[in-house]
Structure formats: structure tokens, C-alpha cells
Design an enzyme around this catalytic site. Structure first.
Site, PDB file in Angstrom:
ATOM      1  NE  ARG A 294      -4.028   0.315   2.130  1.00 20.18           N
ATOM      2  CZ  ARG A 294      -5.115   0.569   1.398  1.00 20.18           C
ATOM      3  NH1 ARG A 294      -5.228   1.715   0.747  1.00 20.18           N
ATOM      4  NH2 ARG A 294      -6.092  -0.324   1.322  1.00 20.18           N
TER       5      ARG A 294
ATOM      6  CD  GLU B  48      -6.712   1.164   6.183  1.00 19.62           C
ATOM      7  OE1 GLU B  48      -5.600   0.828   6.610  1.00 19.62           O
ATOM      8  OE2 GLU B  48      -7.218   0.702   5.133  1.00 19.62           O
TER       9      GLU B  48
END
Lengths: 785, 289, 160
Positions: free
Chosen positions: A331, A728
Site C-alpha cells: 500500500r 482508513e
């Protein structure tokens, strides 16, 4: 094509049910003190576990003397690696980590032995009575230094675990056209989750054949796999039940497998229930942390204020074992460029072993760190071009016309990045700026994120989810899912989706915490995927249930089954709402006729392709954007940052439950703000020097900023009713916005995080009125590694 | 988890308490426990016997011949709320309201804060500028100790293991005619509430009718092995007008009295800078009128 | 051998008597001897507030209070916030309705401190915020908690 079409099982846009706003189903139990967390559970004969751990970051184990501990009163078992019946291995991806050290320790807190005793006091006494002799070995405590030739090796194979890359376009060619080139190195500290409930679990054996583990966790399936592996049992013989979990934030994604395997091992040996609950100090030292990172940038822009190229090299401090570090790197790797159009990109993300704290999952999962750096560089380039930071972003942000990301993904339209930015700026302008007192400076900063929703391509094989829906004879509904509630609102989201799909009020729906014996592996509750994965599986189960329910309702209503709709607690004839029967009546009828009123549901993401070597392809299934704008007041003499206000604009797809969405955004902002301003992990030679809330400083109520939220529902995601995920994105932009706001306030550039007072005062250098008091030069003695 | 002590005794009056301390060597007195329990749990301190001072009648604030007498077992919350202290010794009231957070303040006692003898004890600087006197009791009788002579080093004081603090006396102070009083306590830490001081300052300054400094008392915490009066800085200020150069000289003089350390909370240089800022702000507030 | 101590106290309105080791913390007396697990241990060092109970009406961190020191005292835990009628305390209702409960681990301690704030009649938001600052929360970001305290304060005023 309208976003909500083409996705199986999703209703048409005009049929979207209203956004939920009812109180959470788990709230009353919690506020009355009736909810039982794992530390509140006890069983007759239960033993208390404790860990014997290394106090050195790197050493050979010369001796482990257990006899004194074993002979203490109330001590029932003291176990080492030799006592592991299955594989002495934890580590969710990579088998580099023993459950119990054999001859080598690589981190402070590495487990050497396990103790089970009849009281916590006796367990603590036994830990103290184990004699450990360690011969120190060289250790390495910086991820850049760890890659230098001659650095001490954490494992035989070298300190570089893996390098991930994104390569797109010709950097050299675009470098030549750049008018401004900016280079910097950002040193970004890690973060402790600081969930209020420490790690804990309770293992209950049945002979040596099977075990049930109650665990505070985000993924009971990981725990199941770890315990089965350590005990040499089949998966079916290990039942893991998630207990109400007092916060996770990623810190309970894979880490709980370690204490669970410890408790299960002790239970297996002793034949008694064993409970292991960490003290706060143990938790802070041993459990996983947000990765500290060094992020190097070389970015360039042309005279028209357009980005030409971006080079990023990131060094991630993984600690002594891989854990989830390679996934975090995936990520971080593709998020390093941000939501901007850049013709040429080269990103390298190195995952590096050190003997520091164990790096793992933490809300944002690598994106917060690279986003702080990316947004800082955007401000730096803007300044050097003579452009306002917002204007510079306007010129470069991805939009409907230029919507190809650095991984070569063409984002679905509409791309809302510019709208989020503009709305944040507009909302911020509606109230007057915060006033500055004596010695205070006010600043504003923005942070933008392009967030890949759900799991990265590398985690695709985990991206499935299982649900069970049971329609009770009285019309109430039991829903079982495989995703976990840790405070983020998974239960209320699933309750809302199930209730809306079945047309019953939310109070009629009971959602259970996951139990590995009742649903199939649904992967971890991470990557903001909970509502999506659980919700989609529930919708699938409802669809299947309706194959049997609708014909029964149709009989009662005297209409064809395809005319049956479920709404307002009734089965009704579509278009003729007065022809209705209560769903309870349909349920009773199904029960009377012995028609199956239970259905399973399944969700999995669509497969996509991705080339790891170049970082090109479908890194994520779909994307969401968000912009946070922060206003800060900095006491420029004491170096104290107060975040006064945050405006948060989010591309959410669809709001399932408004209070839950806002709760996530409030919490993400404050947690992100804490990381940026006060949460310093003081690590020396791998030991955490501040393993307590006294000195690991998280925000209190007095620190909470004013928050304004705008949720834009214009671009559907793949969650229920087009929702996207908020866990997130609610955190990621805030640290960047705060850092940029502090720099704006002080007129300086800052290259490290957290921005604790000594960092700010040191960075002000001679501009500080009392600079003459400092004995040391500006780049030393600040001690924030 | 239980603390590893063998015995907890609950005397009914101070004389019985000190008699127990004498009878059990190594016994520790405990009041609110907000420091001691933390230390017992971490193993920093160990004892077989604790003598609980909660029931010996040492709470309460009363006016006596020598001044305001605060019982050693008076909690921070009670001190912060007391009208006489807020009016007459505002720095002490401010400090008491900033020791930890509210639930700590409802339990932590003045005597405990002093007996713990942390260099960062928040009540010490305000008490030092108030010229506070401590009354100590042992089985041999009582003695008076000026607070200025009480602290010896980090965690150490002149209190012997067999003594308890009975009370803290604040001598009365009078304000001359046409004079203005400024008094303040400030502490610095990494966030706004619930912090252990990185540096603290208690400052009291009386400006005479002609604009010069009448009385001045300054005390600092967390920047030396003990909380201490900043007498050199006081000497620079006494009798002077608060011009720019005088203020700068006072700040420089203060630095000579500091001996801060690097620790996990802050580096020493930052403590020096923060101490200077706190004094500078106080003097600017006074000078600004 | 440790010398047990007798502790008599009025716990959530009921007279109770315990014999405990001298080193027993009030927190463990409540959770284990009295079986009231609503009060939580978040840090054991008085820093997080999850263990907050009312001792003679004042909020204290029970992890730092020795059980033996509570002889003759009144203790109220989260379980005791209910009215005699069984109605939840206004602060509990307000927390649920304002969305101030997420993971719930800080909630009992926070509700107890909140009840003490209401009882004190604190009217100003900054003061409420200061008084609740000893109760750490990692989930909510505090905004809904502060809103709940404001609502509950208003509800308590309205009830008079």
C-alpha cells in the site's frame, strides 16, 4: 453506466434506502458495563498466563533455567520451544518468526518461555524466577543503516526483505523539462495503537483434541490458523470466537495470533482454561506498531505548475520479523504519489529488518507515512513555484479528464478529488480563522488522499466473506458474519444493511460477533472493508433467502413472487402498498410449513491483474478520495501545536449509517493528529523507553479540534448501496494537513514526525527568541528517532 | 494484580501512625497512593508494610495563628476549590488543578506530592514562593521545616522514614498600599492536560505604586534535582523597573540556576528554553500592566 | 504470609464486607471479589481512566486505590449509576444517543466521571472538557462524548 448498475445484487439508485441513524446495537451493553471483554471472562480452574521475554534486542540464548520457577507454589506449567507439539512458528505470511525462541532473540520482548499459574501474582513471581542468560550480539536500529554493507544481520539471508516498485513513464526525460526540482528526506516515526483494551485471550481445551479460543481480535481466522499450526491440530478442531474488542486499529489484525498461540499451548499442556491479558507496558513493548519510515523524495514540476516526475525511495523499519510488513509496503508503495497526475514516476519501497519494534498494520497501513511526505513535497513545490498550495493541487489532482493513476489504473468516473479539495476550502472559509494569542501563530494546511479500498491485489486471495441469515419464526433475524466489530461500527453497519434488505426495523436484527465454527473464513477486518465485505455477503444471503421467502409472501398477498417487496416491516405488492402482510406473518408461515429460513451468503472481489515488478495494474478494486484541511495554532516559543479545526470532505459512495461515519472521521482525525504532534515512540537499542500512557502521549478531550464533515455521495463504490469504506481514509489525510499547517504557521519546512515541541523549537533555529540558550546545533540532540 | 505487600495498617490518629512506622522498619506511609502505588507496582519501590494515613484526620484547611494550615492529607481537588487558597495563593490553586487529571486530583494529597519529592512536583514551586513551612511528626515529637530546606534530591527529602508530614502552613502576606500583585503557576508538557511537567514556574511579583518591583518570588520545577527558588533572578528584579534589559537579565540569571537533564520527556536544552519562555511571558504580562 | 484485611463498604448502595490481601487494589476487589466487571483495567497506572469509580462521590482511578483504604467508604461503579428505578443515568443515555460509544472499553470509566461532572453542575464546556480529560478514548475523538456531557447536563438541569 450508472455506478450502481453492473454490480451484482445492488439495487438501483432510486431504490436506495435511507441512511441509518439509530443507536448502535452494542451501545447499551457497553455503557451499562455489562459487555464482557475477554479480561472479564473467567472459568473455574482457569490459569493465568505470563510471558518470559528478552530484554535485549539481539542476543544468543545461552541458558534458560526453569526449575526454580517450576517449583514455586501455584505454578502449573513453564514451557519453552521444546514443548510445542506442532510448528514453533507464528508469522501470518512468512515463516521467519518462532512462537518461542530457541537459541536466538532478535527483538526486545521476544518470547523465551511461557508460564501458567493459579493466580496472576504467582505467574508474575514465576516469570521473575526464570533465569535467563543472554549473550549480546550486534544489533541494527535504523532501516537505512541496515542496508549498508557490513550491517549486523538480523536474519541469515540479509536485512532487505523485499523491494516493491512502481515504474511508469520516463523519469529522465521529464526531469529535463522540470523548472523546479525538490529533494528531501522525511524521517517519520512509528505509532502505538493505544487501544484502551490491551491484548488478551482465553483458551479452553478439550483434551488434546480441540480447543476454543476467545480472543480480542480483528481476524479470528488468523488466530485459528496460528493455533492450529502451533498445536498440530486441524483447523476444524480450533474454534475461535471474537470477544467484544476494545479497539484494534490494525494492532489486533495479526498480532493476537501470538498471545492466542501462547494461551492455547498452555491450555493444551495443562488441560485447563488459560487466560492471557497483557499489561499496558507489555503490550506497548511487544505488540506491533505503525512502521517508522525514511522517505526520500525527488519531485519536479514545470513552469505551468504541473508535476513532471516523482521519485520516491522509502525505507520501512519492519523490526525483526516480517509480520505484515510486505503487505503494508504494497500500500505504501502505490500510495506514495498521492491523487495526482504525474507523467513519470519511480517508486521504490524497501522493507528492511532491524532489531527495533515490530512493525505491523495500523490504520492507513503505510499510506499515512507516504502521504505526509507527498503532501509536504506538494507544499514545497508550490512554494518554490510561487503558487498557493491549494492552487498547485488544483492543477495536478486527478479528475475526470486525467484519471490514470501511477499504477496505470483508470479511475471510474466521477473522480471527486478536486471537488473534495474545493469543498474543504469553501467550508473552511465559512467561519473566521482562529485567533492567535501572544506568541502564537496560526496556519492552514491540506492533505489529500487517493485511497485504494479493500485489500491490495497482493491480498486478493483473502478477499472473500461469509454470512448466514436466519429468519426466526417471529420475524426477527439473526445475522452471522465473519468480520469483526472493534468499535468502528461493523455491527451497526451490518444490522442496517440486513434490516434494509429485509425491510424490517433495525431492532429486529441481531448481529453476532464472528465464530470460526459458524461462518467460513472471511479474511481480516482491515483495509476499511468491513461494511463492504460483510454487507455484500449479507445481501447475498438475503437474496438466497428470498428465493424461498418471496413465494410464501406471494401466496399470502395473492401476487406473483416477483412483485413482492419488503419494506417497513411488511411484505407488500410492489406499486400497491396497501396490499401488505407483516413479515412476522410470512416468517411464521414459513416455520409452519417447515420451509428453510436460513441462508448463507458469499462475497468475493472480482479478480484483477497487477504486475508487482512495475507496480502497474489493478492495485485495488476501486478508490475513494478525501481531503482534510487543518487549522492549527502553534505556540511558536514553546513549540506546542494545537489543532483548532479540521474540515473533512470524503468521497464515501454512500453513507450507510451517519453517526458511525462521523464517529470514524472524528476518531481518525484525532488519532492522526496525535501521531503528528505528540505520539513519540522513544526507542533506544530496540527498547521502548516510554511504554505507558504517562509518557506515550495521546490526545485527551481537551485536545479535540472542532470538526466539520462533508460526505459526498456521487461516485459509487462496491459496498452495499454503493458505499466505499471510511476506516482508513478518515485518518490518512489529517497528519499531512496538520504538518502542512504547522509549516504554514511558522514559515518553515519540517521533515520529521512527530512534531513534538523540541523538534519545532530546533527547526526554528535562530528565529526563536531564545535560540541563544541552546547549546547544540539545530539538527542534533532532538532525539526523536 | 495485588501489590506485593504483606501488611497494611490503618491507624486512627497521627501519633499511632508514626508509632507504627517506628515499629516496622521499612514501612511506608501511604495517603492517596497516586505516586506510591505506581512505584510499588513497577518495583521501583518495595515495602512489606504500608501505613495508611487516610483515616488519621489530616485533611482540612484551617486558619491558624501562623497562617493558613493545610492538612497533609488534603486532596488537590479540595485545594483547587478552596476559596481562601484561590484568593490568597492562586499559584497553588492553579497547580493543584493541574496535577494529573481530575480523578487523580480527587485522590492525590499535598503531603504525598511533597513526600514523593519528585523534581517535577507541581505543588512545590507555588509553596516555595509562599515560603511554606512543613510540620513533621515522628514518635519523638514534631518539628518545623521550611519547604526551602525540605528537598535534598530526586525522590529524597529531609523527612526520615519514621516521620509523616502533618501539615503545610502558608504564612500570611500583606499587600502594600497602591501595589499590584501578579501571581501565576504555569507548567509545560507535550499536551494541554494530564501531563508530568517538563518545566514549571510559580511566579509572584508585587509592583509598587511607582512601577518598580516590590516583592518578587520565583520558583521552578523539573529543571533541577529539586524544585527550587530562583533567587538570582529574583535579585535581578527586586526594586527595579521591568524594562527590556532588566527582563533579559532576569532570564539569563534564571538560566544559571537551572540544572536540567535529558530524559524521555524532553532534552535538557528544551527545558532551558521553556523555562525562559515562561518567565519572559510572566514578566511581559506584568510589564504590560 | 500476607495479613488479610477486612474491608466494609457501601458498594452501589449495598453494604458489603470482604476479606482481602493487603495489597489488593480496589479495582480488583470490584472486578474479582465483587464480580463487577464493568470497571476496566486499561493501564494499571492511573493514566487512562478506564478504572474510574466514585469513592465517597468523587471520581478516582481505582487501580491506584488500595481496597483496604476504602473501609467505611461508599463506592459507586458503572453498574451503580442506574437509578433505584432501574433507569439509566442521564449521562449513559446521552452517550448512547449522541453516538459516544464505539469500542466501549473507556465507556464505563467515562460514564462515571461524566456522572460526577453532572453532579457537580459544571456548566461551561471548557471546564467539562478539562474534567473529562483523565478519561482517555482512542475511538471517538471525544466530540460525541463532549456532546453527550452537554446534553446530559441539560437533561439533569431539566429534571430539577
Amino acid at each position: 453506466m450508472a455506478p450502481s448498475e453492473g454490480a451484482p445484487g445492488l439495487p438501483r439508485a432510486e431504490a436506495l434506502p435511507p441512511t441509518g441513524h439509530h443507536p448502535r446495537p452494542d451501545a447499551w451493553g457497553k455503557v451499562l458495563g455489562q459487555t464482557r471483554y475477554v479480561g472479564d471472562l473467567s472459568l473455574p480452574g482457569m490459569l493465568h498466563a505470563a510471558l518470559v521475554t528478552s530484554n535485549r534486542a539481539s542476543a544468543r540464548v545461552r541458558a534458560l533455567e526453569l526449575s526454580a520457577a517450576r517449583s514455586l507454589p501455584e505454578v502449573v506449567a513453564v514451557l519453552t520451544a521444546a514443548d510445542v507439539p506442532g510448528a514453533n512458528s507464528v508469522g501470518v505470511i512468512f515463516p521467519d518468526q518462532p512462537l518461542l525462541a530457541v537459541d536466538r532473540v532478535r527483538m526486545v520482548g521476544e518470547r523465551l518461555a511461557l508460564v501458567a499459574a493459579r493466580s496472576r501474582e504467582a505467574a508474575a513471581a514465576a516469570v521473575g524466577a526464570v533465569r535467563v542468560e543472554l549473550d549480546p550480539l550486534p544489533s541494527v536500529h535504523d532501516p537505512v543503516a541496515a542496508l549498508a554493507p557490513g550491517a549486523p544481520l538480523v536474519h541469515e539471508g540479509g536485512n532487505l526483505i523485499r523491494t516493491f516498485q512502481v515504474v511508469r513513464g520516463d523519469v529522465a526525460r521529464h526531469f529535463r523539462r522540470a523548472t523546479v526540482v525538490f529533494e528531501a528526506e522525511y524521517r517519520i516515526g512509528g505509532q502505538e495503537h493505544a487501544y484502551l483494551e490491551p491484548q488478551g485471550c482465553l483458551a479452553v481445551p478439550e483434551g488434546r483434541q480441540r480447543v476454543t479460543v476467545y480472543a480480542s481480535c480483528q481476524c479470528p481466522f488468523y488466530v485459528q490458523q496460528a493455533v492450529a499450526r502451533v498445536l498440530g491440530l486441524s483447523l476444524a478442531a480450533v474454534r475461535v470466537i471474537q470477544t467484544p474488542t476494545g479497539g484494534g486499529f490494525g494492532g489486533k489484525e495479526d498480532y493476537p495470533s501470538e498471545p492466542a498461540a501462547c494461551a492455547a499451548l498452555l491450555a493444551w499442556h495443562t488441560g485447563l482454561p488459560v487466560r492471557l491479558v497483557y499489561s499496558r507496558e507489555t503490550d506497548m513493548q511487544l505488540s506491533s506498531k505503525r512502521h517508522a519510515m525514511v522517505v526520500r523524495h525527488r519531485w519536479g514540476a514545470d513552469g505551468a505548475g504541473k508535476l513532471c516526475f516523482a521519485e520516491v525511495e522509502t525505507f520501512m523499519d519492519a523490526g525483526a520479523y516480517v509480520g505484515l510488513s510486505t503487505v503494508v509496503a504494497e500500500r505504501a508503495n502505490v500510495s506514495a504519489i498521492g491523487p495526482y497526475h504525474v507523467p513519470a514516476v519511480r517508486v521504490r519501497t524497501h522493507v528492511v529488518y532491524t532489531n527495533n519494534l515490530f512493525g505491523g498494520a495500523f490504520r492507513g497501513f503505510g499510506a499515512p507515512q507516504v502521504t505526509v511526505a507527498g503532501e509536504a513535497t506538494m507544499d514545497a513545490l508550490a512554494r518554490r513555484l510561487g503558487l498557493d498550495p491549494v492552487e498547485f493541487r488544483r492543477r495536478n489532482v486527478l479528475d475526470d479528464r486525467r484519471r490514470t493513476t501511477c499504477t496505470g489504473t483508470r479511475l471510474e468516473r466521477p473522480v471527486l478529488a478536486r471537488q473534495c479539495l474545493e469543498r474543504a476550502v469553501e467550508l473552511a472559509a465559512t467561519t473566521p480563522p482562529v485567533a492567535a494569542g501572544r506568541g502564537e501563530k496560526v496556519g492552514t494546511g491540506v492533505g489529500l488522499v487517493l485511497y485504494g479500498c479493500n485489500l491490495h491485489h497482493g491480498g486478493q486471495r483473502l478477499d472473500r466473506s461469509s454470512a448466514v441469515v436466519i429468519l426466526q419464526p417471529d420475524g426477527s433475524v439473526v445475522v452471522r458474519v465473519g468480520l469483526t466489530e472493534m468499535g468502528q461500527g461493523l455491527l451497526v453497519a451490518v444490522q442496517t444493511v440486513a434490516a434494509q434488505a429485509l425491510g424490517v426495523p433495525p431492532e429486529a436484527v441481531e448481529v453476532c460477533l464472528p465464530d470460526t465454527s459458524t461462518v467460513a473464513d472471511s479474511g481480516p477486518t482491515v483495509a476499511s472493508r468491513g461494511a463492504l465485505a460483510a454487507g455484500r455477503a449479507v445481501l447475498d444471503a438475503v437474496r438466497r433467502l428470498r428465493r424461498r421467502l418471496d413465494p410464501v409472501a406471494a401466496e399470502l398477498l395473492h401476487c406473483p413472487p416477483r412483485q413482492v417487496e419488503l419494506l417497513g416491516g411488511h411484505a407488500r405488492v410492489r406499486g400497491e402498498p396497501e396490499r401488505a402482510v407483516p413479515i412476522a406473518q410470512v416468517a411464521a408461515e414459513m416455520a409452519a410449513r417447515r420451509i428453510e429460513a436460513i441462508a448463507t451468503g458469499w462475497y468475493r472481489s472480482r479478480p484483477r491483474r497487477f504486475d508487482a515488478a512495475s507496480g502497474q495494474g489493478g492495485a485495488y478494486d476501486f478508490y475513494a478520495v478525501a481531503c482534510h484541511l487543518a487549522q492549527v495554532v502553534v505556540d511558536a516559543e514553546l513549540g506546542l501545536v494545537r489543532v483548532a479545526r479540521v474540515v473533512a470532505v470524503h468521497d464515501v459512495g454512500r453513507v450507510l449509517h451517519r453517526p458511525a461515519l462521523e464517529g470514524q472521521i472524528h476518531g481518525g482525525i484525532v488519532q492522526g493528529m496525535g501521531w503528528a504532534t505528540s505520539e513519540r515512540l522513544a526507542v533506544r537499542e530496540g527498547r521502548l523507553e516510554n511504554p505507558s500512557f504517562t509518557d506515550y502521549v495521546i490526545p485527551t478531550a481537551s485536545d479535540a479540534p472542532v470538526v466539520e464533515i462533508e460526505a459526498i455521495e456521487g461516485a459509487a463504490g462496491r459496498g452495499p448501496w454503493g458505499s466505499k469504506g471510511i476506516g482508513e481514509p478518515s485518518l490518512i489525510p489529517t497528519p499531512a494537513a496538520v504538518r502542512n499547517a504547522v509549516c504554514d504557521a511558522l514559515g518553515i519546512e519540517l521533515f520529521e514526525l512527530p512534531l513534538v515541541p523540541p523538534v519545532i523549537v530546533a527547526a526554528l533555529g535562530q528565529r526563536h527568541p531564545f535560540a541563544w540558550l541552546r547549546e547544540q546545533p539545530a539538527d542534533e540532540g532532538v532525539g526523536v528517532r | 494484580m495485588d501489590l506485593p505487600i504483606r501488611r497494611l495498617l490503618r491507624p486512627r490518629d497521627p501519633e499511632e501512625a508514626v508509632e507504627l512506622l517506628a515499629r516496622y522498619p521499612g514501612a511506608l506511609p501511604v495517603a492517596g497512593g497516586t505516586d506510591l502505588v505506581v512505584q510499588l507496582r513497577s518495583g521501583k519501590v518495595s515495602a512489606e508494610t504500608l501505613v495508611d494515613l487516610g483515616g488519621v484526620g489530616l485533611e482540612g484547611i484551617a486558619e491558624g495563628a501562623e497562617g493558613l494550615v493545610i492538612g497533609a492529607a488534603t486532596t488537590m481537588d479540595a485545594i483547587a476549590a478552596d476559596g481562601r487558597i484561590r484568593a490568597g495563593w492562586p499559584a497553588l490553586a492553579q497547580a493543584a488543578s493541574q496535577v494529573g487529571a481530575w480523578p487523580i486530583q480527587c485522590r492525590a494529597t499535598l503531603g504525598g506530592n511533597l513526600a514523593n519529592a519528585s523534581p517535577a512536583a507541581d505543588t512545590a514551586p507555588p509553596l516555595l514562593i509562599a515560603n511554606a513551612q512543613l510540620r513533621l511528626l515522628s514518635s519523638r515529637g514534631t518539628r518545623l521545616v521550611p519547604l526551602a530546606e525540605f528537598f535534598l534530591g530526586p525522590g529524597r527529602s529531609v523527612r526520615t522514614p519514621e516521620e509523616i508530614i502533618l501539615s503545610v502552613t502558608l504564612p500570611p502576606r500583606t499587600l502594600p498600599a497602591h501595589a499590584t500583585l501578579y501571581e501565576r503557576f504555569t507548567k509545560v508538557g507535550p499536551r494541554r492536560e494530564q501531563i508530568i511537567s517538563v518545566v514549571s514556574l510559580a511566579a509572584r511579583l508585587v509592583v509598587a505604586g511607582d512601577g518598580s518591583v516590590g516583592e518578587v518570588a520565583l520558583a521552578v520545577g523539573a529543571v533541577a534535582p529539586t524544585p527550587r527558588r530562583a533567587r538570582r533572578a529574583e535579585a535581578v528584579l527586586a526594586g527595579r523597573r521591568l524594562t527590556g534589559p532588566v527582563r533579559r537579565d532576569a532570564i539569563a540569571a534564571l538560566q544559571e540556576e537551572l540544572a536540567p537533564i535529558d530524559d524521555v520527556r524532553a532534552p535538557a536544552w528544551y527545558r532551558r528554553v521553556a523555562a525562559a519562555v515562561l518567565l519572559d511571558r510572566f514578566l511581559a504580562e506584568v510589564a504590560g500592566g | 504470609m500476607a495479613e488479610p484485611v477486612r474491608v466494609r463498604l457501601r458498594l452501589n448502595g449495598e453494604l458489603r464486607e470482604f476479606s482481602v490481601p493487603p495489597g489488593r487494589r480496589l479495582l480488583d476487589l470490584l472486578r474479582e471479589d465483587a464480580g463487577l466487571t464493568g470497571t476496566k483495567e486499561g493501564c494499571g497506572a492511573g493514566e487512562c481512566g478506564a478504572c474510574t469509580v466514585l469513592l465517597n462521590g468523587r471520581p478516582v482511578t481505582s487501580c491506584l486505590v488500595l481496597a483496604a483504604s476504602c473501609d467505611g467508604c461508599e463506592v459507586t461503579t458503572v453498574e451503580g449509576l442506574l437509578a433505584a428505578t432501574g433507569e439509566p443515568h442521564p449521562v449513559q443515555r446521552a452517550l448512547v444517543e449522541a453516538g459516544g460509544v464505539q469500542c466501549g472499553f473507556c465507556t464505563p470509566g467515562l460514564a462515571v466521571t461524566g456522572a460526577a461532572i453532572i453532579a457537580r453542575g459544571v456548566g461551561k464546556a471548557p471546564e467539562r472538557s478539562r474534567l473529562i480529560s483523565g478519561n482517555l478514548c482512542r475511538c471517538t475523538g471525544y466530540l460525541t462524548v463532549l456532546e453527550a456531557l452537554e446534553r446530559a447536563g441539560g437533561a439533569a438541569d431539566g429534571a430539577e
